[in-house]
Design a protein around this motif. Structure first.
Motif, PDB file in Angstrom:
ATOM      1  N   SER A 193       0.849  -1.193   0.000  1.00  0.00           N
ATOM      2  CA  SER A 193       0.000   0.000   0.000  1.00  0.00           C
ATOM      3  C   SER A 193       0.889   1.248   0.000  1.00  0.00           C
ATOM      4  N   PRO A 194       0.299   2.423  -0.216  1.00  0.00           N
ATOM      5  CA  PRO A 194       1.107   3.655  -0.123  1.00  0.00           C
ATOM      6  C   PRO A 194       1.795   3.782   1.232  1.00  0.00           C
ATOM      7  N   GLU A 195       1.110   3.353   2.300  1.00  0.00           N
ATOM      8  CA  GLU A 195       1.721   3.415   3.630  1.00  0.00           C
ATOM      9  C   GLU A 195       2.912   2.469   3.726  1.00  0.00           C
ATOM     10  N   ALA A 196       2.786   1.299   3.090  1.00  0.00           N
ATOM     11  CA  ALA A 196       3.897   0.338   3.104  1.00  0.00           C
ATOM     12  C   ALA A 196       5.118   0.940   2.414  1.00  0.00           C
ATOM     13  N   PHE A 197       4.892   1.586   1.267  1.00  0.00           N
ATOM     14  CA  PHE A 197       6.018   2.213   0.565  1.00  0.00           C
ATOM     15  C   PHE A 197       6.626   3.335   1.403  1.00  0.00           C
ATOM     16  N   GLU A 198       5.798   4.063   2.113  1.00  0.00           N
ATOM     17  CA  GLU A 198       6.329   5.136   2.963  1.00  0.00           C
ATOM     18  C   GLU A 198       7.210   4.563   4.068  1.00  0.00           C
ATOM     19  N   ASP A 199       6.746   3.469   4.675  1.00  0.00           N
ATOM     20  CA  ASP A 199       7.532   2.855   5.756  1.00  0.00           C
ATOM     21  C   ASP A 199       8.871   2.345   5.238  1.00  0.00           C
ATOM     22  N   VAL A 200       8.834   1.702   4.077  1.00  0.00           N
ATOM     23  CA  VAL A 200      10.074   1.180   3.483  1.00  0.00           C
ATOM     24  C   VAL A 200      11.008   2.332   3.134  1.00  0.00           C
ATOM     25  N   ALA A 201      10.462   3.352   2.506  1.00  0.00           N
ATOM     26  CA  ALA A 201      11.289   4.492   2.088  1.00  0.00           C
ATOM     27  C   ALA A 201      11.930   5.178   3.289  1.00  0.00           C
ATOM     28  N   HIS A 202      11.159   5.330   4.343  1.00  0.00           N
ATOM     29  CA  HIS A 202      11.682   5.984   5.543  1.00  0.00           C
ATOM     30  C   HIS A 202      12.854   5.174   6.121  1.00  0.00           C
ATOM     31  N   ALA A 203      12.669   3.857   6.207  1.00  0.00           N
ATOM     32  CA  ALA A 203      13.702   3.000   6.804  1.00  0.00           C
ATOM     33  C   ALA A 203      14.952   2.938   5.941  1.00  0.00           C
ATOM     34  N   LEU A 204      14.765   2.959   4.628  1.00  0.00           N
ATOM     35  CA  LEU A 204      15.908   2.777   3.716  1.00  0.00           C
ATOM     36  C   LEU A 204      16.474   4.101   3.214  1.00  0.00           C
ATOM     37  N   GLU A 205      15.896   5.186   3.709  1.00  0.00           N
ATOM     38  CA  GLU A 205      16.350   6.524   3.316  1.00  0.00           C
ATOM     39  C   GLU A 205      16.342   6.680   1.796  1.00  0.00           C
ATOM     40  N   CYS A 206      15.229   6.282   1.216  1.00  0.00           N
ATOM     41  CA  CYS A 206      15.027   6.467  -0.225  1.00  0.00           C
ATOM     42  C   CYS A 206      13.630   7.062  -0.414  1.00  0.00           C
ATOM     43  N   THR A 207      13.213   7.215  -1.630  1.00  0.00           N
ATOM     44  CA  THR A 207      11.887   7.773  -1.866  1.00  0.00           C
ATOM     45  C   THR A 207      10.873   6.641  -2.034  1.00  0.00           C
ATOM     46  N   PRO A 208       9.592   6.904  -1.707  1.00  0.00           N
ATOM     47  CA  PRO A 208       8.561   5.896  -1.975  1.00  0.00           C
ATOM     48  C   PRO A 208       8.526   5.522  -3.454  1.00  0.00           C
ATOM     49  N   ALA A 209       8.827   6.478  -4.332  1.00  0.00           N
ATOM     50  CA  ALA A 209       8.820   6.198  -5.778  1.00  0.00           C
ATOM     51  C   ALA A 209       9.876   5.163  -6.138  1.00  0.00           C
ATOM     52  N   PHE A 210      11.042   5.246  -5.487  1.00  0.00           N
ATOM     53  CA  PHE A 210      12.081   4.249  -5.741  1.00  0.00           C
ATOM     54  C   PHE A 210      11.592   2.869  -5.299  1.00  0.00           C
ATOM     55  N   ALA A 211      11.024   2.797  -4.099  1.00  0.00           N
ATOM     56  CA  ALA A 211      10.524   1.511  -3.589  1.00  0.00           C
ATOM     57  C   ALA A 211       9.446   0.956  -4.521  1.00  0.00           C
ATOM     58  N   GLN A 212       8.576   1.819  -4.990  1.00  0.00           N
ATOM     59  CA  GLN A 212       7.495   1.387  -5.880  1.00  0.00           C
ATOM     60  C   GLN A 212       8.047   0.916  -7.219  1.00  0.00           C
ATOM     61  N   SER A 213       9.061   1.602  -7.715  1.00  0.00           N
ATOM     62  CA  SER A 213       9.615   1.219  -9.024  1.00  0.00           C
ATOM     63  C   SER A 213      10.254  -0.160  -8.953  1.00  0.00           C
ATOM     64  N   VAL A 214      10.903  -0.469  -7.837  1.00  0.00           N
ATOM     65  CA  VAL A 214      11.502  -1.802  -7.676  1.00  0.00           C
ATOM     66  C   VAL A 214      10.391  -2.841  -7.559  1.00  0.00           C
ATOM     67  N   ALA A 215       9.401  -2.564  -6.723  1.00  0.00           N
ATOM     68  CA  ALA A 215       8.319  -3.535  -6.491  1.00  0.00           C
ATOM     69  C   ALA A 215       7.569  -3.855  -7.780  1.00  0.00           C
ATOM     70  N   SER A 216       7.408  -2.849  -8.621  1.00  0.00           N
ATOM     71  CA  SER A 216       6.609  -3.050  -9.833  1.00  0.00           C
ATOM     72  C   SER A 216       7.300  -3.983 -10.825  1.00  0.00           C
ATOM     73  N   PHE A 217       8.585  -4.253 -10.594  1.00  0.00           N
ATOM     74  CA  PHE A 217       9.342  -5.115 -11.504  1.00  0.00           C
ATOM     75  C   PHE A 217       9.106  -6.594 -11.215  1.00  0.00           C
ATOM     76  N   TYR A 218       8.674  -6.922 -10.002  1.00  0.00           N
ATOM     77  CA  TYR A 218       8.600  -8.318  -9.579  1.00  0.00           C
ATOM     78  C   TYR A 218       7.154  -8.776  -9.358  1.00  0.00           C
ATOM     79  N   ASP A 219       6.843  -9.967  -9.918  1.00  0.00           N
ATOM     80  CA  ASP A 219       5.497 -10.539  -9.756  1.00  0.00           C
ATOM     81  C   ASP A 219       5.161 -10.865  -8.312  1.00  0.00           C
ATOM     82  N   MET A 220       6.197 -11.129  -7.499  1.00  0.00           N
ATOM     83  CA  MET A 220       5.922 -11.585  -6.132  1.00  0.00           C
ATOM     84  C   MET A 220       5.375 -10.470  -5.242  1.00  0.00           C
ATOM     85  N   PHE A 221       5.445  -9.236  -5.715  1.00  0.00           N
ATOM     86  CA  PHE A 221       4.929  -8.136  -4.911  1.00  0.00           C
ATOM     87  C   PHE A 221       3.537  -7.740  -5.375  1.00  0.00           C
ATOM     88  N   HIS A 222       2.663  -7.512  -4.390  1.00  0.00           N
ATOM     89  CA  HIS A 222       1.279  -7.147  -4.695  1.00  0.00           C
ATOM     90  C   HIS A 222       1.123  -5.632  -4.619  1.00  0.00           C
TER      91      HIS A 222
END
Ligand code: FES
Length: 175
Positions: free
Chosen positions: A47-76
């Protein structure tokens, strides 16, 4: 069809787990895959909140996290059920009846591919070749292959998956 199964997320626990995984890498962004898996495990999907949590922890942007996730079928990227049923509709499986198999699953579940049942139990998707063409048609159930899958196996599969989720909490899922 259910658009968004309700799930209570323990964000404090997720943040702590993300911190642990990020600390294992010299560059926090390198933990993106395990971090996304953790977030999906807590939220049930990314969810958007999940991307925010990941981005905050990894010191990256939610857009970066989303771009990686969108590449893999295993992510919903949309809400998913407790079980994931994926039907390969590529050439070998199509020639061995994957289309009819998908029709039967859709009929019996009362949903279309890409949707989740009202009870949040099962998400049905189509996928490209799973690499099991010799034993087509292939259905992946929670990332475990069931090869030479016959239409007669559809009803028992649904019964099996529904029975296994009886009494589960919102957080419990196979995928
Ligand atoms: S075409 Fe279905 S597993 Fe390869």
């Amino acid at each position: 069809m259910s658009d968004q199964p309700t799930t209570t997320v323990d964000r404090a626990a997720l943040v702590a787990e993300l911190e642990q995984v990020a600390a294992r890498y010299p560059h926090r962004k390198s933990a993106i895959i395990p971090a996304l898996r953790l977030a999906q495990g807590h939220y049930g999907w990314l969810s958007p909140e999940a991307f925010e949590d990941v981005a905050h922890a990894l010191e990256c942007t939610p857009a970066f996290a989303q771009s990686v996730a969108s590449f893999y079928d295993m992510f919903h990227l949309t809400p998913a059920g407790r079980h994931l049923v994926e039907v390969c509709t590529n050439v070998s499986c199509a020639l061995k009846g994957a289309g009819e198999l998908l029709d039967e699953l859709e009929d019996q579940l009362g949903i279309h591919a890409g949707e989740t049942t009202d009870d949040g139990a099962i998400t049905l998707r189509t996928v490209e070749c799973l690499g099991a063409c010799a034993n087509a048609p292939c259905v992946s159930v929670n990332h475990r292959y069931r090869e030479d899958f016959a239409i007669a196996q559809v009803r028992p599969l649904i019964t099996e998956l529904r029975a296994s989720t009886a009494g589960w909490t919102d957080q419990e899922r196979e995928v």
